[in-house]
Enzyme design. Structure first.
Site, mmCIF file in Angstrom:
data_model
loop_
_atom_site.group_PDB
_atom_site.id
_atom_site.type_symbol
_atom_site.label_atom_id
_atom_site.label_comp_id
_atom_site.label_asym_id
_atom_site.label_seq_id
_atom_site.Cartn_x
_atom_site.Cartn_y
_atom_site.Cartn_z
ATOM 1 N N HIS A 40 -0.287 53.722 -1.444
ATOM 2 C CA HIS A 40 0.138 54.561 -0.190
ATOM 3 C C HIS A 40 -1.141 55.081 0.430
ATOM 4 C CE1 HIS A 40 4.281 53.406 -0.213
ATOM 5 N NE2 HIS A 40 4.259 53.907 -1.362
ATOM 6 N N GLU A 63 11.171 40.438 0.060
ATOM 7 C CA GLU A 63 10.283 41.359 -0.810
ATOM 8 C C GLU A 63 10.869 40.686 -2.206
ATOM 9 O OE1 GLU A 63 10.129 45.639 0.958
ATOM 10 O OE2 GLU A 63 12.258 44.523 1.335
ATOM 11 N N ASP A 86 5.335 44.342 -1.824
ATOM 12 C CA ASP A 86 6.448 44.444 -2.973
ATOM 13 C C ASP A 86 6.562 42.916 -3.512
ATOM 14 O OD1 ASP A 86 7.024 47.131 -2.981
ATOM 15 O OD2 ASP A 86 8.474 47.113 -1.448
ATOM 16 N N CYS A 106 4.283 41.036 7.101
ATOM 17 C CA CYS A 106 3.896 42.417 7.362
ATOM 18 C C CYS A 106 3.207 43.210 6.155
ATOM 19 C CB CYS A 106 5.274 43.279 7.781
ATOM 20 S SG CYS A 106 6.312 43.521 6.586
#
Length: 805
Positions: free
Chosen positions: A438, A671, A695, A741
């Site tokens: 992240h 995902e 993911d 994305c």
């Protein structure tokens, strides 16, 4: 019913624990036993895990209680943390035993199998060495240096560790003498210091014990002789360290630095430091000592959990050696000298925050008074632990003020990264993490060059040292020479020129040479992101994360609150379509107000749409708010982590429970590998698919994102991942649009491959929009398709990258 005390074995080594249990079981002669093992992070990796210890205790828990036997160091700490995590009724009947692991387990097993009480089993375990002691006459202990003293048995040893008795060896000594039934003290003979408790990490540090210093150990009590022997043995083994260990140098260790955010950054190195906690507005006195002591206990427990999680992450990513520093932090939380001093001040009328600040501040000052620079720096550890406790007690964040230059840190939280000043922070170097962490994702969104997984060596760079990084190539230069600096600055200037040119054309569509339009969208999380996306030429907002409204609070946002926030973002897009992803929590983003039972692996548990469908109190207000926004603006609703058609249909029914505004679109994230392979079954139910390659890659390759050791494996250009993307595009053809994305969408070398596979839309960070559009304008779809066909038949991700280059 026969009495049976449960036994739990906590060890750093799975093999050691299994062997000890096998040996002990032989002594039971076939009688039933209740023994559970919590050992190793896996079959081969040394370490302990408090959650695993908790589960083991729960497995053998019963009316007769549980005895926990541990080996060394963090095994004790993990067991203590497990007690904090247990149901209080269970924890009340659990004993942590100081007995030696193997002998204690054998004795405890025999006693438990014979129906002994918990107290009797513990007593047998603690005296497990008695037989060996009775049989063997211990050798003379350091005859030349031992001196009979009225207060106990003594001996001397010379410190051979390169840095003396610093944090790690001191923590090892303190942890191990605590496990013995003896009162052990140590003094520095060379400096003439007084004796200090060997079980106190902070007091050991005040000895100022450097390499070559002579120390005297003194012990009294039942196991005094064993204690002195053990200390001498530890010293002979250099307390587990290499005697000739040198201080870290600015070199990067395996798995090597990884490019995480493109661009070149040059500037002085600086390190993230938490802001000082100001207690000027906090009362220094308190009328209820019992209440203040409870505040301390709760804050220490919270701090222990935070530090333990950090330690576990560090051990997993960088190894046990580097994680050892957190053992010292945990030892500080358990340091009887410190905690007793805090209690004394509270009993005298001092408030909990001020008692903690004064006692820990004094301990830090003791470190700073030492002559050795390395040991003097340990004051930072004490202050870090102090701030963890005070932060937990007062609800204060540990964010830091950004400085100008290259930020170097072990790791950064998403919150810390999100608040960085992009004008001041010219680059980020993280010792841990990976390009899909992240922190790395947020660095890219801010347009800050970054490198992750650089290894612990970077933490030894001196503050103020000139550092240059290339976030595209993944290179770090410490004190580069003038010629290299000039070359890097020239590259940076050229990158800026290219970006300025791309920005000047960003508002125009991204058309390939053969006239195909590829939509370039932006991933946004708030109104400012949306405004930046518009300024950078984004065609739409391809992913609007809604978690920002739900995280960092104690209660769920209301429908009206969500409507206002979503409307603000949609309005900032100036007529462009806004694709809102519904709440995606679970795994690494738990909510305190949502019912989320403990899961062994939350990343494969109840998260995304699974949790939303099971929490209508959270989900339905969000859908209602999105319907209201769609009355005024072009809105799409996208459901995350969908695995089955039934999940999608149920979510659509909830969204359509009221009249849907005209023009609203429905989509889903891809995902889960299974969802990609059966995309044809989903296609009739959606207007678009959005492939979350972060993911999807993680699940397809069984490689956790954020794990620096798996950074090379977790590559979205792996041929297996590319085939999943190709399956989605083929199933969607003529029925639904396909977007990507994930982070790979912004990788310039990946754009032709994704377009060739059939992707219609690339959703990237706002900062990346101009560059991606410019890249698309230089492509031909026909050539991209040929390239994609060759790529999916490669054997490995590196082969694909070679092909693209």
């Amino acid at each position: 019913m026969t009495r049976m005390v449960g036994l739990v074995v906590v060890s750093h080594s799975r093999q050691l624990a299994d062997a000890a249990v096998a040996l002990a079981s032989e002594m039971a002669h076939g009688r039933a036993l209740q023994i559970a093992v919590a050992a190793g992070l896996d079959e081969r990796t040394f370490g302990t895990d408090a959650i695993e210890v908790q589960s083991a205790i729960e497995k053998v828990s019963g009316a007769d209680g549980v005895l926990v036997l541990m080996d060394l160091g963090s095994a004790v700490l993990s067991a203590e943390l497990a007690l904090d995590l247990l149901d209080p009724d269970i924890a009340a009947n659990v004993r942590l035993c100081a007995a030696p692991l193997v002998e204690g387990l054998v004795a405890a097993t025999v006693a438990a199998a014979g129906g002994a009480t918990l107290a009797e089993v513990e007593a047998e375990a603690v005296s497990g060495l008695a037989g060996k002691q009775a049989h063997l006459e211990p050798a003379a202990i350091a005859e030349d240096s031992a001196t009979d003293m009225r207060d106990g048995l003594t001996a001397t040893f010379v410190v051979e560790n390169a840095h003396g008795l610093h944090a790690r060896p001191a923590a090892r000594l303190a942890a191990e003498v605590r496990a013995l039934d003896a009162d052990v003290h140590v003094r520095n003979v060379t400096t003439g210091s007084a004796f200090v408790p060997a079980a106190s990490l902070t007091r050991l540090a005040t000895l100022g014990a450097l390499a070559g210093h002579s120390l005297e150990v003194s012990a009294v009590g039942k196991q005094a002789k064993e204690a002195v022997e053990h200390v001498l043995s530890l010293a002979a083994e250099h307390f587990g360290e290499d005697a000739h260990l040198e201080r870290p140098t600015p070199t990067v260790s395996s798995p090597g630095p990884q490019p995480a955010s493109p661009g070149i950054g040059i500037g002085p190195a600086w390190f993230a430091e938490a802001c000082e906690i100001d207690l000027s507005d906090v009362s220094a006195s308190a009328a209820d000592p019992a209440a203040e002591w409870r505040r301390v206990r709760n804050a220490v427990a919270d701090a222990r959990r935070i530090i333990s999680r950090t330690r576990a992450t560090t051990a997993r990513q960088a190894g046990e050696a580097e994680a050892g520093v957190f053992d010292a932090h945990l030892m500080l939380l358990d340091d009887a000298e410190l905690i007793d001093a805090v209690r004394e001040r509270i009993d005298a009328g001092t408030s909990a925050p001020h008692a903690v600040a004064v006692v820990f501040g004094g301990a830090a000052a003791d470190f700073e008074s030492l002559d050795d620079d390395y040991q003097r720096a340990r004051a930072t550890d004490v202050r870090a632990v102090r701030d963890q406790v005070l932060g937990a007690m007062l609800g204060i964040s540990h964010e830091f003020a950004a400085q100008t230059g290259i930020l170097i840190a072990a790791d950064l939280t998403p919150a810390q990264t999100a608040h960085l000043d992009r004008e001041a922070v010219r680059g980020i170097v993280l010792a841990q993490g990976s390009p899909t962490s992240h922190a790395a994702i947020l660095a890219r969104s801010l347009g800050i060059p970054a490198i992750t997984g650089a290894g612990p060596g970077v933490l030894a760079v001196r503050a103020g040292t000139t550092v240059a990084i290339d976030g595209t190539a993944g290179t770090i230069h410490i004190e580069p020479n003038d010629e290299l600096l000039a070359d890097l600055r020239a590259q940076a200037a050229e990158q800026q020129r290219q970006f300025a040119d791309a920005l000047s054309h960003a508002a125009a569509p991204a058309l390939t040479h053969d006239g195909v339009t590829v939509h370039v969208a932006a991933n946004v999380g708030n109104r400012d992101d949306a405004a930046t996306a518009v300024a950078n030429g984004a065609d739409l907002a391809g992913l609007i994360r809604t978690e920002f409204l739900f995280l960092g609070r104690e209660t769920a946002p209301t429908e009206d609150e969500q409507f206002a926030a979503y409307r603000e973002i949609a309005a900032a897009l100036d007529g462009r379509r806004a694709i809102f992803r519904t709440l995606d929590i679970g795994g690494d983003k738990p909510l305190p107000y949502a019912t989320q039972p403990h899961e062994e692996n939350p990343f494969l548990g109840v998260r995304g749409i699974r949790l939303a469908l099971g929490q209508p109190g959270l989900f339905e207000p969000q859908l209602a708010a999105l319907r209201r926004v769609a009355v005024e603006f072009p809105v799409s609703v996208m459901f995350p982590m969908v695995s089955t058609v039934d999940e999608l249909v149920e979510a659509k029914q909830l969204l359509a429970c009221a009249n849907l505004p005209a023009g609203i679109e429905i989509g889903m994230m891809i995902e889960v590998p299974a969802a990609a392979l059966k995309a044809a079954a989903f296609a009739p139910h959606v207007d678009f698919f959005s492939i979350g390659t972060n993911d999807l890659t993680q699940y397809a390759l069984a490689a956790e994102r954020g794990n620096a050791r798996l950074g090379a494996l977790a590559d979205p250009l792996d041929p297996g991942v590319l085939r999943l993307i190709a399956e989605v595009c083929a199933a969607a053809d003529g029925q639904a649009r396909v977007a990507v994305c994930g982070e790979v969408a912004a990788d310039p070398i990946a754009a032709p491959l994704l377009i060739g596979l059939g992707v219609d839309e690339l959703s990237v960070t706002p900062h990346s929009v101009p560059t991606v559009k410019q890249t698309v304008r230089g492509l031909s779809v026909a050539e991209c398709r040929d390239l994609a066909q060759r790529a999916v038949h490669q054997a490995r991700a590196s082969d694909v990258r070679d092909l693209l280059r």
